[in-house]
Scaffold this motif. Structure first.
Motif, PDB file in Angstrom:
ATOM      1  N   LYS A  87       1.658   5.562  -7.730  1.00  0.00           N
ATOM      2  CA  LYS A  87       0.930   6.701  -8.294  1.00  0.00           C
ATOM      3  C   LYS A  87      -0.044   6.194  -9.353  1.00  0.00           C
ATOM      4  CE  LYS A  87       1.686  11.278 -10.188  1.00  0.00           C
ATOM      5  NZ  LYS A  87       2.709  12.262 -10.556  1.00  0.00           N
ATOM      6  N   THR A  88      -1.336   6.385  -9.089  1.00  0.00           N
ATOM      7  CA  THR A  88      -2.367   5.973 -10.037  1.00  0.00           C
ATOM      8  C   THR A  88      -3.136   7.156 -10.599  1.00  0.00           C
ATOM      9  OG1 THR A  88      -3.936   5.673  -8.231  1.00  0.00           O
ATOM     10  CG2 THR A  88      -2.679   3.739  -8.912  1.00  0.00           C
ATOM     11  N   GLN A  89      -2.903   8.339 -10.026  1.00  0.00           N
ATOM     12  CA  GLN A  89      -3.608   9.533 -10.477  1.00  0.00           C
ATOM     13  C   GLN A  89      -2.722  10.756 -10.243  1.00  0.00           C
ATOM     14  OE1 GLN A  89      -7.072   9.014  -8.175  1.00  0.00           O
ATOM     15  NE2 GLN A  89      -5.997   8.981  -6.247  1.00  0.00           N
ATOM     16  N   ALA A  90      -3.026  11.836 -10.943  1.00  0.00           N
ATOM     17  CA  ALA A  90      -2.237  13.051 -10.809  1.00  0.00           C
ATOM     18  C   ALA A  90      -2.647  13.788  -9.539  1.00  0.00           C
ATOM     19  CB  ALA A  90      -2.448  13.945 -12.026  1.00  0.00           C
ATOM     20  N   VAL A  91      -1.692  14.017  -8.659  1.00  0.00           N
ATOM     21  CA  VAL A  91      -1.933  14.743  -7.415  1.00  0.00           C
ATOM     22  C   VAL A  91      -0.794  15.711  -7.189  1.00  0.00           C
ATOM     23  CG1 VAL A  91      -3.276  12.911  -6.314  1.00  0.00           C
ATOM     24  CG2 VAL A  91      -0.810  12.949  -6.040  1.00  0.00           C
ATOM     25  N   GLY A  92      -1.018  16.645  -6.291  1.00  0.00           N
ATOM     26  CA  GLY A  92       0.002  17.618  -5.960  1.00  0.00           C
ATOM     27  C   GLY A  92       0.190  17.717  -4.460  1.00  0.00           C
ATOM     28  N   PRO A  93       1.314  18.263  -4.026  1.00  0.00           N
ATOM     29  CA  PRO A  93       1.565  18.407  -2.594  1.00  0.00           C
ATOM     30  C   PRO A  93       0.454  19.211  -1.906  1.00  0.00           C
ATOM     31  CG  PRO A  93       3.562  18.849  -3.829  1.00  0.00           C
ATOM     32  CD  PRO A  93       2.444  18.725  -4.830  1.00  0.00           C
ATOM     33  N   GLY A  94       0.063  18.753  -0.729  1.00  0.00           N
ATOM     34  CA  GLY A  94      -0.970  19.428   0.046  1.00  0.00           C
ATOM     35  C   GLY A  94      -2.365  18.866  -0.141  1.00  0.00           C
ATOM     36  N   GLN A  95      -2.575  18.051  -1.169  1.00  0.00           N
ATOM     37  CA  GLN A  95      -3.899  17.472  -1.389  1.00  0.00           C
ATOM     38  C   GLN A  95      -4.205  16.426  -0.325  1.00  0.00           C
ATOM     39  OE1 GLN A  95      -3.678  16.240  -5.582  1.00  0.00           O
ATOM     40  NE2 GLN A  95      -5.596  17.365  -5.838  1.00  0.00           N
ATOM     41  N   GLN A  96      -5.475  16.322   0.031  1.00  0.00           N
ATOM     42  CA  GLN A  96      -5.931  15.307   0.971  1.00  0.00           C
ATOM     43  C   GLN A  96      -6.347  14.066   0.190  1.00  0.00           C
ATOM     44  OE1 GLN A  96      -6.280  15.462   4.497  1.00  0.00           O
ATOM     45  NE2 GLN A  96      -4.920  17.211   4.198  1.00  0.00           N
ATOM     46  N   MET A  97      -5.917  12.911   0.686  1.00  0.00           N
ATOM     47  CA  MET A  97      -6.287  11.653   0.057  1.00  0.00           C
ATOM     48  C   MET A  97      -6.803  10.697   1.116  1.00  0.00           C
ATOM     49  SD  MET A  97      -3.380  10.968  -2.775  1.00  0.00           S
ATOM     50  CE  MET A  97      -4.464  10.014  -3.781  1.00  0.00           C
ATOM     51  N   ASN A  98      -7.601   9.756   0.685  1.00  0.00           N
ATOM     52  CA  ASN A  98      -8.096   8.715   1.555  1.00  0.00           C
ATOM     53  C   ASN A  98      -7.298   7.449   1.241  1.00  0.00           C
ATOM     54  OD1 ASN A  98      -9.710   7.624   3.500  1.00  0.00           O
ATOM     55  ND2 ASN A  98     -11.407   7.178   2.129  1.00  0.00           N
ATOM     56  N   VAL A  99      -6.620   6.888   2.240  1.00  0.00           N
ATOM     57  CA  VAL A  99      -5.815   5.689   2.071  1.00  0.00           C
ATOM     58  C   VAL A  99      -6.549   4.537   2.739  1.00  0.00           C
ATOM     59  CG1 VAL A  99      -3.581   4.629   2.538  1.00  0.00           C
ATOM     60  CG2 VAL A  99      -3.725   7.076   2.177  1.00  0.00           C
ATOM     61  N   SER A 100      -6.687   3.429   2.029  1.00  0.00           N
ATOM     62  CA  SER A 100      -7.371   2.277   2.628  1.00  0.00           C
ATOM     63  C   SER A 100      -6.544   1.019   2.417  1.00  0.00           C
ATOM     64  CB  SER A 100      -8.772   2.118   2.039  1.00  0.00           C
ATOM     65  OG  SER A 100      -8.717   1.969   0.649  1.00  0.00           O
ATOM     66  N   ILE A 101      -6.608   0.137   3.412  1.00  0.00           N
ATOM     67  CA  ILE A 101      -5.891  -1.131   3.368  1.00  0.00           C
ATOM     68  C   ILE A 101      -6.861  -2.217   3.815  1.00  0.00           C
ATOM     69  CG2 ILE A 101      -4.977  -0.806   5.705  1.00  0.00           C
ATOM     70  CD1 ILE A 101      -2.460  -2.290   4.809  1.00  0.00           C
ATOM     71  N   PRO A 102      -6.852  -3.371   3.173  1.00  0.00           N
ATOM     72  CA  PRO A 102      -7.773  -4.440   3.572  1.00  0.00           C
ATOM     73  C   PRO A 102      -7.454  -4.958   4.981  1.00  0.00           C
ATOM     74  CG  PRO A 102      -6.781  -4.893   1.421  1.00  0.00           C
ATOM     75  CD  PRO A 102      -6.078  -3.711   1.986  1.00  0.00           C
ATOM     76  N   GLU A 103      -8.507  -5.306   5.735  1.00  0.00           N
ATOM     77  CA  GLU A 103      -8.319  -5.831   7.085  1.00  0.00           C
ATOM     78  C   GLU A 103      -7.476  -7.102   7.085  1.00  0.00           C
ATOM     79  OE1 GLU A 103     -11.449  -5.105   5.982  1.00  0.00           O
ATOM     80  OE2 GLU A 103     -12.267  -3.613   7.343  1.00  0.00           O
ATOM     81  N   GLU A 104      -7.650  -7.932   6.044  1.00  0.00           N
ATOM     82  CA  GLU A 104      -6.904  -9.181   5.970  1.00  0.00           C
ATOM     83  C   GLU A 104      -5.406  -8.921   5.924  1.00  0.00           C
ATOM     84  OE1 GLU A 104      -9.227  -8.468   3.409  1.00  0.00           O
ATOM     85  OE2 GLU A 104     -10.871  -9.406   4.500  1.00  0.00           O
ATOM     86  N   ALA A 105      -4.998  -7.885   5.203  1.00  0.00           N
ATOM     87  CA  ALA A 105      -3.577  -7.561   5.099  1.00  0.00           C
ATOM     88  C   ALA A 105      -3.035  -7.110   6.456  1.00  0.00           C
ATOM     89  CB  ALA A 105      -3.355  -6.470   4.058  1.00  0.00           C
ATOM     90  N   LEU A 106      -3.821  -6.338   7.200  1.00  0.00           N
ATOM     91  CA  LEU A 106      -3.396  -5.889   8.516  1.00  0.00           C
ATOM     92  C   LEU A 106      -3.275  -7.064   9.483  1.00  0.00           C
ATOM     93  CD1 LEU A 106      -2.753  -3.424  10.289  1.00  0.00           C
ATOM     94  CD2 LEU A 106      -5.147  -3.418  10.933  1.00  0.00           C
ATOM     95  N   LEU A 107      -4.259  -7.952   9.488  1.00  0.00           N
ATOM     96  CA  LEU A 107      -4.219  -9.112  10.371  1.00  0.00           C
ATOM     97  C   LEU A 107      -3.076 -10.055   9.998  1.00  0.00           C
ATOM     98  CD1 LEU A 107      -8.016  -9.868  10.738  1.00  0.00           C
ATOM     99  CD2 LEU A 107      -6.484  -8.910  12.455  1.00  0.00           C
ATOM    100  N   HIS A 108      -2.855 -10.244   8.706  1.00  0.00           N
ATOM    101  CA  HIS A 108      -1.763 -11.103   8.247  1.00  0.00           C
ATOM    102  C   HIS A 108      -0.411 -10.526   8.679  1.00  0.00           C
ATOM    103  CE1 HIS A 108       0.355 -13.945   5.699  1.00  0.00           C
ATOM    104  NE2 HIS A 108       1.028 -12.930   5.185  1.00  0.00           N
ATOM    105  N   GLY A 109      -0.258  -9.225   8.525  1.00  0.00           N
ATOM    106  CA  GLY A 109       0.989  -8.578   8.939  1.00  0.00           C
ATOM    107  C   GLY A 109       1.213  -8.668  10.438  1.00  0.00           C
ATOM    108  N   ALA A 110       0.153  -8.490  11.228  1.00  0.00           N
ATOM    109  CA  ALA A 110       0.285  -8.600  12.684  1.00  0.00           C
ATOM    110  C   ALA A 110       0.657 -10.027  13.085  1.00  0.00           C
ATOM    111  CB  ALA A 110      -1.016  -8.178  13.363  1.00  0.00           C
ATOM    112  N   PHE A 111       0.035 -11.011  12.438  1.00  0.00           N
ATOM    113  CA  PHE A 111       0.368 -12.411  12.710  1.00  0.00           C
ATOM    114  C   PHE A 111       1.829 -12.683  12.388  1.00  0.00           C
ATOM    115  CE2 PHE A 111       0.877 -16.698  10.926  1.00  0.00           C
ATOM    116  CZ  PHE A 111       0.586 -17.454  12.051  1.00  0.00           C
ATOM    117  N   MET A 112       2.273 -12.184  11.241  1.00  0.00           N
ATOM    118  CA  MET A 112       3.651 -12.431  10.821  1.00  0.00           C
ATOM    119  C   MET A 112       4.655 -11.745  11.748  1.00  0.00           C
ATOM    120  SD  MET A 112       3.775 -14.246   7.927  1.00  0.00           S
ATOM    121  CE  MET A 112       5.149 -13.749   6.926  1.00  0.00           C
ATOM    122  N   MET A 113       4.375 -10.529  12.168  1.00  0.00           N
ATOM    123  CA  MET A 113       5.340  -9.774  12.966  1.00  0.00           C
ATOM    124  C   MET A 113       5.354 -10.163  14.440  1.00  0.00           C
ATOM    125  SD  MET A 113       7.234  -7.939  11.162  1.00  0.00           S
ATOM    126  CE  MET A 113       8.023  -7.101  12.499  1.00  0.00           C
TER     127      MET A 113
END
Length: 140
Positions: free
Chosen positions: A55-81
């Motif tokens: 939690k980095t900001q005040a939010v409430g249930p029902g709010q829309q948020m944009n979630v982002s993850i770096p491509e490197e983290a996704l590729l690293h996780g796929a390689f590992m798994m």
């Protein structure tokens, strides 16, 4: 960055739980009506994933948020798994072949290597933190 819209389910002092719809590429494909994968995705229906982020900001249930993850983290996780456990399986089978020269023990060595690979990846990823960024899209 790979981005996805998500809805806030609940929050506490340090964590926000988000619900994001899993998206497939079938919606963008022209052959969706004649493809088995497209037909199967229509029957399965919408599927959702729950994501916990700091939690980095005040939010409430029902709010829309944009979630982002770096491509490197996704590729690293796929390689590992996917790739590392298979490499451990091959290494276990090869080592067993040279030590025992028995096919049954080679199969057991390969399975042991695969299990060890999954365990090693699990412990390694558990201690690793991926920087998932969130941003409010819609105020309620």
């Amino acid at each position: 960055m790979i981005e996805q819209k998500a809805t806030v389910l609940r929050t506490d002092e340090s964590t926000i739980w988000l619900q994001a719809e899993r998206q497939s590429t079938c919606d963008k494909c022209q052959v969706k009506k004649g493809c088995g994968t497209g037909l199967l995705s229509e029957h399965v229906g919408r599927r959702f994933s729950t994501i916990a982020v700091p939690k980095t900001q005040a939010v409430g249930p029902g709010q829309q948020m944009n979630v982002s993850i770096p491509e490197e983290a996704l590729l690293h996780g796929a390689f590992m798994m996917y790739l590392l456990p298979i490499l451990f399986m091959f290494a276990g089978a090869v080592i067993s072949r040279f030590i025992f020269a028995n096919e049954l023990l080679e199969i057991i060595g390969g399975l042991a290597g695969l299990i060890f690979g999954f365990y090693w990846v699990k412990t390694r990823l558990k201690n690793q933190k991926v920087a998932i960024e969130t941003q409010i899209i819609e105020e309620k």
